[in-house]
Write a protein that holds these residues in place. Sequence first.
Motif, PDB file in Angstrom:
ATOM      1  N   ALA A   1       0.821  -1.209   0.000  1.00 32.93           N
ATOM      2  CA  ALA A   1       0.000   0.000   0.000  1.00 32.93           C
ATOM      3  C   ALA A   1       0.857   1.262   0.000  1.00 32.93           C
ATOM      4  CB  ALA A   1      -0.931  -0.004   1.210  1.00 32.93           C
ATOM      5  N   PHE A   2       2.056   1.186   0.576  1.00 31.52           N
ATOM      6  CA  PHE A   2       2.925   2.360   0.633  1.00 31.52           C
ATOM      7  C   PHE A   2       3.513   2.718  -0.730  1.00 31.52           C
ATOM      8  CE2 PHE A   2       2.971   1.070   5.114  1.00 31.52           C
ATOM      9  CZ  PHE A   2       2.728   2.293   5.719  1.00 31.52           C
ATOM     10  N   THR A   3       3.426   1.797  -1.696  1.00 36.09           N
ATOM     11  CA  THR A   3       3.937   2.110  -3.026  1.00 36.09           C
ATOM     12  C   THR A   3       2.904   2.828  -3.889  1.00 36.09           C
ATOM     13  OG1 THR A   3       3.234   0.015  -4.045  1.00 36.09           O
ATOM     14  CG2 THR A   3       5.350   0.018  -2.902  1.00 36.09           C
ATOM     15  N   HIS A   4       1.662   2.885  -3.455  1.00 38.03           N
ATOM     16  CA  HIS A   4       0.593   3.484  -4.248  1.00 38.03           C
ATOM     17  C   HIS A   4       0.527   4.995  -4.011  1.00 38.03           C
ATOM     18  CE1 HIS A   4      -1.432  -0.725  -3.919  1.00 38.03           C
ATOM     19  NE2 HIS A   4      -0.419  -0.706  -4.764  1.00 38.03           N
ATOM     20  N   ASP A   5       0.044   5.706  -5.001  1.00 36.26           N
ATOM     21  CA  ASP A   5      -0.110   7.155  -4.859  1.00 36.26           C
ATOM     22  C   ASP A   5      -1.024   7.522  -3.696  1.00 36.26           C
ATOM     23  OD1 ASP A   5       1.562   7.617  -6.976  1.00 36.26           O
ATOM     24  OD2 ASP A   5      -0.027   8.016  -8.431  1.00 36.26           O
ATOM     25  N   ALA A   6      -2.013   6.673  -3.435  1.00 38.04           N
ATOM     26  CA  ALA A   6      -2.981   6.982  -2.382  1.00 38.04           C
ATOM     27  C   ALA A   6      -2.332   7.072  -1.007  1.00 38.04           C
ATOM     28  CB  ALA A   6      -4.078   5.919  -2.358  1.00 38.04           C
ATOM     29  N   ALA A   7      -1.147   6.477  -0.838  1.00 43.96           N
ATOM     30  CA  ALA A   7      -0.469   6.503   0.455  1.00 43.96           C
ATOM     31  C   ALA A   7       0.222   7.837   0.715  1.00 43.96           C
ATOM     32  CB  ALA A   7       0.553   5.367   0.536  1.00 43.96           C
ATOM     33  N   ARG A   8       0.322   8.676  -0.318  1.00 42.39           N
ATOM     34  CA  ARG A   8       1.042   9.945  -0.184  1.00 42.39           C
ATOM     35  C   ARG A   8       0.197  11.080  -0.775  1.00 42.39           C
ATOM     36  NH1 ARG A   8       5.357  10.048  -3.333  1.00 42.39           N
ATOM     37  NH2 ARG A   8       6.658  11.287  -1.939  1.00 42.39           N
ATOM     38  N   PRO A   9      -0.977  11.339  -0.177  1.00 41.79           N
ATOM     39  CA  PRO A   9      -1.909  12.323  -0.765  1.00 41.79           C
ATOM     40  C   PRO A   9      -1.333  13.730  -0.860  1.00 41.79           C
ATOM     41  CG  PRO A   9      -2.566  11.706   1.469  1.00 41.79           C
ATOM     42  CD  PRO A   9      -1.486  10.757   1.071  1.00 41.79           C
ATOM     43  N   GLU A  10      -0.502  14.137   0.090  1.00 45.44           N
ATOM     44  CA  GLU A  10       0.044  15.493   0.042  1.00 45.44           C
ATOM     45  C   GLU A  10       1.002  15.652  -1.137  1.00 45.44           C
ATOM     46  OE1 GLU A  10       1.777  16.511   3.760  1.00 45.44           O
ATOM     47  OE2 GLU A  10      -0.119  16.415   4.871  1.00 45.44           O
ATOM     48  N   ALA A  11       1.857  14.649  -1.355  1.00 39.22           N
ATOM     49  CA  ALA A  11       2.804  14.715  -2.472  1.00 39.22           C
ATOM     50  C   ALA A  11       2.075  14.712  -3.805  1.00 39.22           C
ATOM     51  CB  ALA A  11       3.779  13.544  -2.393  1.00 39.22           C
ATOM     52  N   VAL A  12       1.015  13.904  -3.883  1.00 39.89           N
ATOM     53  CA  VAL A  12       0.235  13.834  -5.122  1.00 39.89           C
ATOM     54  C   VAL A  12      -0.485  15.155  -5.369  1.00 39.89           C
ATOM     55  CG1 VAL A  12      -1.701  12.693  -6.261  1.00 39.89           C
ATOM     56  CG2 VAL A  12      -0.020  11.332  -4.990  1.00 39.89           C
ATOM     57  N   ALA A  13      -1.051  15.730  -4.319  1.00 39.71           N
ATOM     58  CA  ALA A  13      -1.764  16.998  -4.465  1.00 39.71           C
ATOM     59  C   ALA A  13      -0.821  18.110  -4.916  1.00 39.71           C
ATOM     60  CB  ALA A  13      -2.425  17.375  -3.138  1.00 39.71           C
ATOM     61  N   LYS A  14       0.387  18.113  -4.383  1.00 44.09           N
ATOM     62  CA  LYS A  14       1.375  19.112  -4.787  1.00 44.09           C
ATOM     63  C   LYS A  14       1.734  18.942  -6.255  1.00 44.09           C
ATOM     64  CE  LYS A  14       5.988  20.850  -3.616  1.00 44.09           C
ATOM     65  NZ  LYS A  14       7.163  20.700  -2.710  1.00 44.09           N
ATOM     66  N   ARG A  15       1.863  17.698  -6.676  1.00 44.00           N
ATOM     67  CA  ARG A  15       2.185  17.404  -8.071  1.00 44.00           C
ATOM     68  C   ARG A  15       1.071  17.893  -8.993  1.00 44.00           C
ATOM     69  NH1 ARG A  15       6.549  16.313 -11.330  1.00 44.00           N
ATOM     70  NH2 ARG A  15       5.988  14.891 -13.017  1.00 44.00           N
ATOM     71  N   HIS A  16      -0.157  17.591  -8.625  1.00 45.91           N
ATOM     72  CA  HIS A  16      -1.293  17.990  -9.450  1.00 45.91           C
ATOM     73  C   HIS A  16      -1.440  19.509  -9.478  1.00 45.91           C
ATOM     74  CE1 HIS A  16      -3.404  13.806  -9.025  1.00 45.91           C
ATOM     75  NE2 HIS A  16      -2.352  13.793  -9.826  1.00 45.91           N
ATOM     76  N   ALA A  17      -1.093  20.163  -8.378  1.00 50.22           N
ATOM     77  CA  ALA A  17      -1.188  21.621  -8.333  1.00 50.22           C
ATOM     78  C   ALA A  17      -0.218  22.272  -9.319  1.00 50.22           C
ATOM     79  CB  ALA A  17      -0.898  22.121  -6.914  1.00 50.22           C
ATOM     80  N   GLN A  18       0.840  21.555  -9.669  1.00 48.52           N
ATOM     81  CA  GLN A  18       1.794  22.057 -10.656  1.00 48.52           C
ATOM     82  C   GLN A  18       1.354  21.744 -12.088  1.00 48.52           C
ATOM     83  OE1 GLN A  18       5.221  19.888  -9.269  1.00 48.52           O
ATOM     84  NE2 GLN A  18       5.897  21.532  -7.915  1.00 48.52           N
ATOM     85  N   GLY A  19       0.184  21.116 -12.219  1.00 49.75           N
ATOM     86  CA  GLY A  19      -0.294  20.740 -13.543  1.00 49.75           C
ATOM     87  C   GLY A  19       0.389  19.514 -14.101  1.00 49.75           C
ATOM     88  N   LEU A  20       0.980  18.692 -13.229  1.00 46.74           N
ATOM     89  CA  LEU A  20       1.721  17.515 -13.650  1.00 46.74           C
ATOM     90  C   LEU A  20       1.099  16.251 -13.087  1.00 46.74           C
ATOM     91  CD1 LEU A  20       5.280  19.005 -13.017  1.00 46.74           C
ATOM     92  CD2 LEU A  20       4.254  18.556 -15.253  1.00 46.74           C
ATOM     93  N   ARG A  21       1.436  15.125 -13.679  1.00 43.61           N
ATOM     94  CA  ARG A  21       0.914  13.834 -13.244  1.00 43.61           C
ATOM     95  C   ARG A  21       1.990  13.070 -12.468  1.00 43.61           C
ATOM     96  NH1 ARG A  21      -2.458  11.355 -18.346  1.00 43.61           N
ATOM     97  NH2 ARG A  21      -0.379  10.833 -19.136  1.00 43.61           N
ATOM     98  N   THR A  22       1.558  12.086 -11.712  1.00 43.99           N
ATOM     99  CA  THR A  22       2.526  11.254 -11.014  1.00 43.99           C
ATOM    100  C   THR A  22       3.117  10.236 -11.978  1.00 43.99           C
ATOM    101  OG1 THR A  22       0.963   9.523 -10.355  1.00 43.99           O
ATOM    102  CG2 THR A  22       1.140  11.463  -8.915  1.00 43.99           C
ATOM    103  N   ALA A  23       4.226   9.649 -11.563  1.00 50.18           N
ATOM    104  CA  ALA A  23       4.874   8.631 -12.396  1.00 50.18           C
ATOM    105  C   ALA A  23       3.917   7.483 -12.667  1.00 50.18           C
ATOM    106  CB  ALA A  23       6.142   8.123 -11.703  1.00 50.18           C
TER     107      ALA A  23
END
Length: 613
Positions: A114-136
């Motif tokens: 579960a720690f490898t999924h994007d859902a485990a790191r919502p703050e990092a994902v939200a920051k990425r999306h705020a930059q208009g970018l997608r996660t790996a």
Amino acid sequence: MSEIRAPLQAQVVAWLVQPGAEVAAGEVLVILEAMKMEHEVRAPGAGRLQSHFFAAGEMVQEGDLLSKVELLRQEIPGPQPDLIKKPPEKAVLEPAETKAGERADLARLRQRQAFTHDAARPEAVAKRHAQGLRTARENVADLCDPGSDTPTFMEYGALAIAAQRSRRSEQDLIQNTPADGMVTGIGQVHGRSTVVMAYDATVLAGTQGMRNHQKTDRMLGLALQNKLPVVLFAEGGGGRPGDVDMPIVAGLHVGTFASLARLNGQVPLVGIAAGRCFAGNAALLGCCDVVIATRASNIGMGGPAMVEGGGLGVFKPEAIGPSGVQHANGVIDILVDDEAQAVAAARHYLSFFNGPTIEFTAPPAHALRDVVPENRLRVYDTRLAMEGIADVDSLLVLRAGFGLGIHTALARIGGRPVGLLANNPAHLGGAIDADAADKAARFMQLCNAHGLPLISLVDTPGFMVGPDTEATAQVRHVSRMFIAAAHLRVPFLSVVLRKGYGLGAMAMTAGGFHAPLSTVAWPTGEFGAMGLEGAVRLGFKKELEAVPEGPERQALFDQLLAQQYGNGSTVQMATTLEIDAVIDPADTRQWLLQGLAAGRVAEPGNSLSIDTW
């Protein structure tokens, strides 16, 4: 009475049923141990257990009598249950203990995964999306045949963490350095197995850690061994100095860069850059056949810290290698708006290396008749000819911002993948300068390495000349076209749209008009050892100077030019067999399809390569 005998040489570990007790069919009676593995011996039927003949700790031989079971009822003759529980002949995966809940070992695995999924790191994902970018992981999911009914990506090394145990807790590393900042695996792209590697910019800025180097090397080895295409999402900041667990000084012994370079000319290599891509990440990107980048990307061999450390000044990341610069100078082959378009372009590019397709739509053939203006001096767009020849929606233009004198593109004709070259009359009148020659030569290498036939659309007055041009090392650059063409193993077909003059026209026809599988011309074609106007001025200089300057001299010039034009017409060229045919532009696709059917792609040699430039 049924005898219970030892199925193998072993030690008795424990009896689970005492003498005199009733047992059910298949119930475990005793545990035996051999070679550190425990074996269950079961009751052959319902009954009552008799005496134990061996105690716990004693050794038994295969066939020794362990006990007897007095059956409670007469058994129907037939196959008896095995004394040893054996796995089924064909493995079948079923939910484990669905009534009692998930097994503990599987639950622990799922918790760790579960720690490898994007859902485990919502703050990092939200920051990425705020930059208009997608996660790996979002990019990988979009690349690997989205919408498929079955999973199309098999991840390697997902449980890796950064090599920083000596300075951070393991739980911290698990939570904050999943997959050591790089998603790697094998996915399906258009149904073909493809190695996919994506640096994760949300983990330590997408830097190259020691473990993600190991993962990369593992994947590149599989790509080489199994001839798998590679897609690299290269965003990241280069080498990572914080991995202190490894006993190394500089880390310059890693094999990643050589491993990727070794794949050059062997399999298609696609590099994608979004955001910041510096240092080692950029070096890997530069090894790829094609570089796809977003407009917001920055690509450089050194980021701000390295530039400042070298005493070269202080710069913001956005000032280093912006996409506008890297597209114009030829680093970026395909410039797109965002990562979604980048993934779509990567899928489009890889589709050309999967062989012919059955379904395609042909463009209207008659439209080609109007591509070249009747006024022979009027500029036009040769990309219209490319679109008129290629299957609808198949054209993928490469390196559009660089080497403007020649257009290069991949396309399909009748479902068959091909490479297209075309002079650009809108730039220097179609004359070939150093950048255009470099672009064309490398494109020929690309198509040659991957077995794609080449089609050249010719409209050039020749190579560019003049003092300023020669200062660019024109002699060396333009000669690359001859060298590349001389080593082609793929069919080469040429269509002269209008001007076919001098050495430039020869370079556009694989070295000479008889070098291609076929060289044909449209009725608008015109030919000569050099441009007709120049030929008249040089060849008839005395005659022109003998006439007073003004209307009379211009009239003589026009008369001589008309004669030269007539001598160099397509019909005259076909009469002397210098070209193979003059065709109706509307017949171009059919002519090319017949040529492609006749051509042969030779087996690749051992030294096929594609220049990075």
